[in-house]
Design a protein around this motif. Structure first.
Motif, PDB file in Angstrom:
ATOM      1  N   CYS A  58       0.677  -1.337   0.155  1.00  0.00           N
ATOM      2  CA  CYS A  58      -0.120  -0.035  -0.017  1.00  0.00           C
ATOM      3  C   CYS A  58       0.992   1.329  -0.104  1.00  0.00           C
ATOM      4  CB  CYS A  58      -0.933   0.114   1.176  1.00  0.00           C
ATOM      5  SG  CYS A  58      -2.170  -1.188   1.124  1.00  0.00           S
ATOM      6  N   ALA A  59       1.991   1.113   0.539  1.00  0.00           N
ATOM      7  CA  ALA A  59       3.001   2.398   0.698  1.00  0.00           C
ATOM      8  C   ALA A  59       3.523   2.451  -0.835  1.00  0.00           C
ATOM      9  CB  ALA A  59       4.089   2.099   1.593  1.00  0.00           C
ATOM     10  N   VAL A  60       3.641   1.601  -1.591  1.00  0.00           N
ATOM     11  CA  VAL A  60       4.023   1.610  -2.849  1.00  0.00           C
ATOM     12  C   VAL A  60       3.149   2.337  -3.721  1.00  0.00           C
ATOM     13  CG1 VAL A  60       4.710   0.495  -5.132  1.00  0.00           C
ATOM     14  CG2 VAL A  60       5.768  -0.122  -2.810  1.00  0.00           C
ATOM     15  N   GLU A  61       1.681   1.727  -3.539  1.00  0.00           N
ATOM     16  CA  GLU A  61       0.671   2.304  -4.424  1.00  0.00           C
ATOM     17  C   GLU A  61       0.736   3.643  -4.162  1.00  0.00           C
ATOM     18  OE1 GLU A  61      -1.480   1.212  -6.692  1.00  0.00           O
ATOM     19  OE2 GLU A  61      -2.648   2.930  -6.555  1.00  0.00           O
ATOM     20  N   GLU A  62       0.703   4.404  -2.702  1.00  0.00           N
ATOM     21  CA  GLU A  62       0.418   5.535  -2.315  1.00  0.00           C
ATOM     22  C   GLU A  62       1.477   6.381  -2.774  1.00  0.00           C
ATOM     23  OE1 GLU A  62      -2.326   5.947  -0.776  1.00  0.00           O
ATOM     24  OE2 GLU A  62      -1.833   7.990  -0.189  1.00  0.00           O
ATOM     25  N   ALA A  63       2.664   5.954  -3.084  1.00  0.00           N
ATOM     26  CA  ALA A  63       3.847   6.743  -3.632  1.00  0.00           C
ATOM     27  C   ALA A  63       3.524   6.958  -5.047  1.00  0.00           C
ATOM     28  CB  ALA A  63       5.212   5.944  -3.470  1.00  0.00           C
ATOM     29  N   VAL A  64       2.908   5.829  -5.839  1.00  0.00           N
ATOM     30  CA  VAL A  64       2.638   6.047  -7.206  1.00  0.00           C
ATOM     31  C   VAL A  64       1.614   7.042  -7.464  1.00  0.00           C
ATOM     32  CG1 VAL A  64       1.791   4.836  -9.193  1.00  0.00           C
ATOM     33  CG2 VAL A  64       3.410   3.798  -7.931  1.00  0.00           C
TER      34      VAL A  64
END
Ligand SMILES: Cc1cc2nc3c(=O)[nH]c(=O)nc-3n(C[C@H](O)[C@H](O)[C@H](O)COP(=O)(O)OP(=O)(O)OC[C@H]3O[C@@H](n4cnc5c(N)ncnc54)[C@H](O)[C@@H]3O)c2cc1C
Ligand SMILES: Nc1ncnc2c1ncn2[C@@H]1O[C@H](COP(=O)(O)O)[C@@H](O)[C@H]1O
Lengths: 255, 313
Positions: free
Chosen positions: A41-47
């Protein structure tokens, strides 16, 4: 906006987690690898942050050379840059991990400019130390809140929400900021074919991690004790309903 | 040996986990407790009844509401003044967060979610939780001061009355720490939650669609319970993550958990294993959930669940 997200490669066990004969690690002979759902979810949020506000996202991991897989997975979702802090794959304690990540961040920032937002998972899936993000934020003298389930970027500041027992807590933080993200903040996307192909071409920068071991040392792992269960089969299909209701009655659950 | 326990409270109301941390602290030595900011009347008496010999009331305007930097800085100053050999907190979001700050400030190791703490001379031996509870780790802790959080339910709260001395401690806090203090709250509506409900009707990938949860809602309603789900369900966007049971979701402990169309992956199981009884409904008699459950019905949940609701009515 410049965003950094830190992820940790972990095995993806199924029904049971098996331990190696020496008791020092999870037996990964038949397992795939992943990252914590919090980190996905952190990766998705970064994107999403970069999609909304422009700029560039970078993913960083400290782990074995094979962690290239987790970096490229993030790249296939839209993260532009990747950094590997290679280790021999042994267990790194949280103090040492945090120091190595802090040094790498300082190096990247000196060369490419500061990150506005650095994202961590709330806790790693395997060792769950609940601390690497806080240690890094403190070393960088930046604010950090863990357990974040909502991020809104304003003018130089960030509104971050976290769920607590009594309800939702809201924090208003100045950027640059560090946040520990919890699963549920968003619904991670799946990679597209185009994304997958593009991820193969991403250059993975390597930064050799240094540092001495901290004061916590893994001695051995064991499976949690389980009660032996003797499942009572109440029946097959809808015909079992009467037996289920008898059981509910016995447990005193019928009103 | 002096042990400092950080009391966890939300705007004055003590978190019950604090009493478990006190139970973990007592065998280690003389128990000191730090309360940060204003707390409810009578709290000192509760702490004393659970073995707190010294209560340090830490006061500062920046401690009026929770903020991890303010709490971390204040605890660090108390620790430097008191010099305890051990600092314990609850293995909760806040307890782990505050100890992580203390660890970062003091550059000490911090062992989260401990089940057993065995003091030694130079190194201590600790059993802690990994993978959200499915693995146990034995580790060695070598540090001038030991920082550890206590896993929930690992120690039983019990009374051990002493008479407590109280002292006020006033830290010097940099105005900067105001940046991480709560600025706003949205209170939760009253009512049972997934974590506290006596009955949870959980659905997994086998439910097949968001609409498929209708009969599960109905059954939960009939029994005064709530609906839960697996990560396969939240990942598909069928339900909100607040319904997810498991390692990265909610830990449940109902009297009865219906696990419908859920295979029983270890990360789901650790969130459900505190249930008193589990009934699995699954087409696959070999599913891990079925073999671990107390009761099982082998069959299609789309037929079995409506039949149970009809039978209750
Ligand atoms: C670090 C990490 C953390 C995780 N955290 C969590 C977590 O918090 N919570 C969580 O749930 N998972 C978590 N997972 C994911 C977990 O590993 C599993 O992928 C997930 O629990 C599977 O969900 P499921 O049982 O619904 O789906 P599946 O494993 O696909 O199982 C579906 C089940 O439904 C049965 N079925 C199908 N059709 C029917 C029918 N008509 N009637 C009855 N039965 C039927 C099948 O026989 C099968 O047993 C985590 C994974 C990792 C790596
Ligand atoms: N080896 C690692 N490489 C990159 N990030 C890490 C690593 N270990 C921990 N982290 C990050 O720090 C968070 C908290 O980890 P932990 O303190 O182990 O619970 C994780 O969710 C990751 O975002």
């Amino acid at each position: 906006m410049r965003v950094l997200v830190c992820v940790k490669r972990v095995p993806a066990p199924g029904a049971k987690i098996n331990i190696t004969a020496d008791g020092m690690a999870v037996d990964t002979a038949f397992l795939g690898f992943t990252t914590s759902p919090h980190e996905e979810c952190a990766v998705e949020e970064a994107v999403q942050l970069v999609e909304r506000h422009g700029g560039e996202a970078t993913v960083l991991t400290l782990g074995p050379a094979e962690a290239d897989e987790q970096l490229r997975y993030a790249a296939s979702l839209g993260v532009q840059k990747a950094v590997l802090l290679p280790t021999d794959g042994s267990d790194w304690d949280p103090q040492r991990t945090a120091k190595a990540i802090t040094e790498a961040i300082l190096g990247i920032e000196a060369a490419e400019g500061p990150f506005d937002i650095i994202l961590f998972g709330n806790e790693s899936a395997d060792s769950g130390g609940f601390q690497v993000g806080v240690r890094v934020a403190r070393a960088l003298a930046r604010p950090i809140i863990n357990g974040i389930k909502g991020i809104e970027v304003g003018d130089g500041s960030v509104r971050a929400r976290r769920e607590a027992e009594a309800g939702m807590e809201v924090y208003t933080l100045p950027m640059p900021v560090v946040l520990g993200v919890k699963e549920g903040i968003n619904l991670p996307r799946y990679p597209t074919l185009k994304g997958r192909l593009a991820s193969k071409k991403v250059d993975v920068a390597q930064v050799a991690p240094g540092g001495e071991a901290g004061g916590q040392r893994l001695v051995t792992l064991a499976q949690a004790a389980e009660q032996a269960s003797n499942t009572v089969i109440l029946g097959k299909g809808p015909d079992a309903a009467a037996a289920v209701v008898d059981m509910l009655e016995e447990l005193g659950l019928l009103k | 040996m002096n042990v400092l326990v950080i009391a966890e409270h939300d705007r004055g109301t003590l978190a019950p986990a604090t009493l478990e941390a006190l139970a973990a602290a007592r065998p280690l030595g003389t128990v000191h407790v730090a309360t940060l900011g204003d707390v409810a009347d009578g709290l000192v008496e509760v702490l004393a009844a659970h073995g707190a010999a010294h209560v340090h009331q830490v006061h500062h305007p920046l401690l009026a509401d929770y903020g991890p930097e303010a709490w971390g800085d204040a605890v660090a100053q108390l620790v430097w003044s008191l010099n305890p050999e051990v600092v314990l907190a609850c293995g909760t979001d806040r307890g782990n967060e505050v100890l992580a700050h203390l660890a970062a400030i003091t550059d000490l190791p911090f062992v989260a979610n401990c089940l057993e703490i065995r003091p030694g001379d130079a190194t201590w031996s600790i059993t802690r939780v990994r993978w959200g509870g499915s693995l146990l780790e034995q580790c060695e802790l070598s540090a001038g001061r030991k920082l550890a959080s206590v896993a929930h339910h690992a120690f039983e709260a019990s009374e051990a009355p002493v008479s407590a001395s109280t002292a006020v401690f006033t830290p010097e806090l940099d105005a900067l720490v105001a940046r991480t203090v709560v600025t706003e709250r949205v209170e939760r509506a009253a009512g049972v939650t997934l974590a506290t409900s006596p009955v949870v009707v959980g659905g997994g990938r086998g439910v097949g669609s968001p609409e498929g949860f209708g009969p599960l809602e109905e059954l939960a309603g009939l029994l005064g319970g709530v609906v839960g789900c697996s990560r396969a369900v939240t990942n598909n966007g069928w339900r909100n993550h607040t319904d997810q049971v498991g390692q990265t979701g909610t830990r449940i402990a109902p009297d009865l958990y219906f696990a419908c169309g859920i295979s029983g992956a270890i990360q789901h199981w650790v969130g459900a294993m505190a249930s008193k009884k589990i009934l699995a409904i699954n087409t696959d008699a070999e599913a891990n959930m079925v073999t671990k459950a107390d009761y099982a019905v082998i069959g299609d949940l789309h037929q079995v669940i409506p039949a149970i609701s009809a039978e209750i009515r």
